[in-house]
Design an enzyme around this catalytic site. Structure first.
Site, PDB file in Angstrom:
ATOM      1  N   LYS A  77       0.831  -1.205   0.000  1.00 53.94           N
ATOM      2  CA  LYS A  77       0.000   0.000   0.000  1.00 53.94           C
ATOM      3  C   LYS A  77       0.863   1.251   0.000  1.00 53.94           C
ATOM      4  O   LYS A  77       1.829   1.352   0.772  1.00 53.94           O
ATOM      5  CB  LYS A  77      -0.917  -0.025   1.222  1.00 53.94           C
ATOM      6  CG  LYS A  77      -1.887   1.150   1.326  1.00 53.94           C
ATOM      7  CD  LYS A  77      -2.797   0.994   2.533  1.00 53.94           C
ATOM      8  CE  LYS A  77      -3.759   2.164   2.653  1.00 53.94           C
ATOM      9  NZ  LYS A  77      -4.701   2.014   3.782  1.00 53.94           N
ATOM     10  N   SER A 153      -9.373   2.852   2.512  1.00 59.96           N
ATOM     11  CA  SER A 153      -8.337   3.439   1.683  1.00 59.96           C
ATOM     12  C   SER A 153      -7.417   2.393   1.040  1.00 59.96           C
ATOM     13  O   SER A 153      -6.628   2.718   0.167  1.00 59.96           O
ATOM     14  CB  SER A 153      -7.493   4.379   2.542  1.00 59.96           C
ATOM     15  OG  SER A 153      -6.811   3.668   3.567  1.00 59.96           O
ATOM     16  N   SER A 177     -10.420   0.812   6.792  1.00 60.00           N
ATOM     17  CA  SER A 177      -9.718   0.760   5.502  1.00 60.00           C
ATOM     18  C   SER A 177      -9.166  -0.602   5.107  1.00 60.00           C
ATOM     19  O   SER A 177      -8.690  -0.767   3.994  1.00 60.00           O
ATOM     20  CB  SER A 177      -8.583   1.792   5.495  1.00 60.00           C
ATOM     21  OG  SER A 177      -9.119   3.095   5.478  1.00 60.00           O
TER      22      SER A 177
END
Length: 494
Positions: A77, A153, A177
């Protein structure tokens, strides 16, 4: 160049690692398989925004650490999970040229586990939103339906795993997230207990302790095995604690016993819950009852709207601090044009919240944590939908033209205090959390919480069911998840 491994997408990370250990496949073959899959699927998804192919090819031929995932490809990520010498844009144009000087502790532990980094995945700016549509890199799309969001996210990571690019990708969860993208993309997503996994060296209390790091996976055993590799005390973490001797991978082989499970389908902030989400919980409650668990409809003993306000207040403060932290990167004070409009407005509101107001919001966290500790003296697990709605369409949650103009005016005139006085906080809570009102509680209380992909909408999109346990009781969640994985196999749905 090494050949690829044709059966690559049929295996989870644990299965691929077993093949490497048995010398049935070489890490270089797995790297080439991952590259082929990324290059064939990413153009339609926009999940991967930076590629590290040559580094991965080189590392695959070197002497890798003899960890539990030696030779397994992984994606990272683009937020917090810093790789030394690689970009870390955090979805923001203000960081588009930033290169991380060192590995984060999370990445260091993944290296020791033997994983190979193929690239970085897309995120909303500063990991703020429950969708992944940053202006810098453009929107990421859901492999199940390209018109829909994969969530946020960790949306890029979720889309990549769901599309079979890699069996596992890193993720973080400050308000849902990990769990929201897991629900939207048909994946298994655990948010561990606060302090269970490392956040250093950048912050001892990431998002005041609300945010925790882990991975997104297709199987329960991958999540458990990665938690074994990642957990452990970290000196720079404000919430780190000594681990028990238990292996989480061993927990999934144990029966959960007869658990006391409370469930609710009511939005904690009083907003609508989609009938498909309600039906998934009711259906799962029946399955749990058939498995011998005691299931009872009961809401959590907390003020959901107060939780929402406390969560949004933390957002305000974190964005105000983030804008201040941009100064060394930019070489000057941050300006409105350096970030997206929503980010700037949140930072503006953060500068108008008093220290007393911020502390009172943190006290709400502790109040809820105590209430949930007492709740779990009666109930082992709390079941809700992961999200209140199926995934939104790409662009559906983009501010309308009038809202954009208003944000520009407010941002340029600095009217933060006026906005707070107007009752904007309650409006923001309802608007921003109405689709995902269930996940924030565990972030503020520090509890472990998992989204399990055993629900579906009427048009065959994935839905997640959220299970939450008392702090430090991931063992319960893993045992129950493994039982449900056998009872309602989800890996066949692709």
């Amino acid at each position: 160049m090494s050949k690829s491994f044709k059966e690559y997408t049929y295996y989870d990370a644990t299965g691929l690692a077993d093949l490497v250990r048995k010398k049935s496949v070489h890490p270089s073959e797995l790297v080439e398989s991952a590259i082929e899959r990324i290059e064939s699927t990413n153009p339609g998804l926009n999940a991967v925004i930076h590629r590290f192919y040559e580094e991965a090819r080189k590392d695959a031929k070197s002497k890798l650490p003899n960890g539990p995932f030696r030779g397994v490809p992984i994606l990272v990520k683009d937020f917090i999970h810093a790789i030394g010498g690689a970009p870390l844009s955090s979805g923001s144009k203000s960081f588009r040229n930033y290169i991380s000087p060192v590995d984060s502790e999370f990445i260091r532990r993944l290296r020791n586990a033997g994983t190979l980094f193929l690239g970085q995945t897309n995120v909303p700016e500063f990991a703020l939103m429950g969708i992944t549509e940053p202006k810098l890199h453009g929107p990421t799309r859901n492999p199940w339906n390209l018109e829909r969001t994969p969530g946020g996210s960790s949306g890029g990571s979720a889309a990549a795993v769901a599309a079979g690019m890699v069996p596992v990708a890193t993720a973080s969860d400050g308000g849902g997230s990990i769990r929201i993208p897991a629900a939207y993309c048909g994946l298994f997503g655990l948010k561990p207990t606060r302090g269970r996994t490392p956040v250093g060296p950048y912050s001892g209390r990431l998002w005041q302790g609300a945010s925790v790091d882990h991975v997104l996976s297709r199987t329960v055993r991958d999540s458990a095995a990665f938690l074994d590799a990642l957990c452990g005390i970290e000196s720079s973490d404000a919430f780190s604690f000594e681990e028990s001797k238990t292996s989480y991978l061993s927990e999934i082989k144990k029966s959960p016993g007869k658990l006391r499970i409370a469930f609710s389908t009511q939005s904690p902030i009083g907003t609508q819950v989609h009938p498909d989400c309600v039906e998934s919980v009711v259906h799962t409650a029946k399955i749990l009852h058939s498995l011998g668990h005691k299931v009872e409809e009961k809401e959590a003993p907390v003020d959901g709207k107060a939780i929402g306000r406390a969560f949004i207040t933390m957002y305000f403060g974190e964005m105000a601090a983030q804008l201040k932290n941009l100064e060394p990167v930019l070489g000057r004070k941050a300006r409105m044009g350096d970030v997206e409009s929503v980010t700037w407005i949140l930072g503006l509101l953060g500068r108008t919240v008093s220290a007393g107001e911020f502390v009172r919001s943190l006290q709400e966290w502790d109040k809820a944590a105590l209430a949930m500790e007492n709740f779990h003296k009666t109930y082992d697990v709390y079941l809700t939908p992961t999200t209140a709605m199926p995934p939104a369409k790409i662009g559906e949650l983009e501010p309308k033209l009038g809202e954009k103009i208003a944000m520009q005016v407010v941002g340029r005139l600095g009217l933060g205090r006026m906005l707070l006085a107007s009752g904007l906080v309650d409006e923001l809570v309802e608007k921003s959390l109405s689709r995902t009102p269930f996940t924030q509680l565990a972030n503020l209380t520090g509890q472990p919480s998992v989204s399990i992909p055993i629900g579906q909408t009427s048009d065959q999109l994935p839905l997640g069911l959220q299970f939450t346990a008392a702090r430090r009781r991931e063992d319960i969640l893993f045992r129950l998840s493994a039982q449900l994985e056998k009872a309602v196999p989800w890996s066949k749905h692709k």
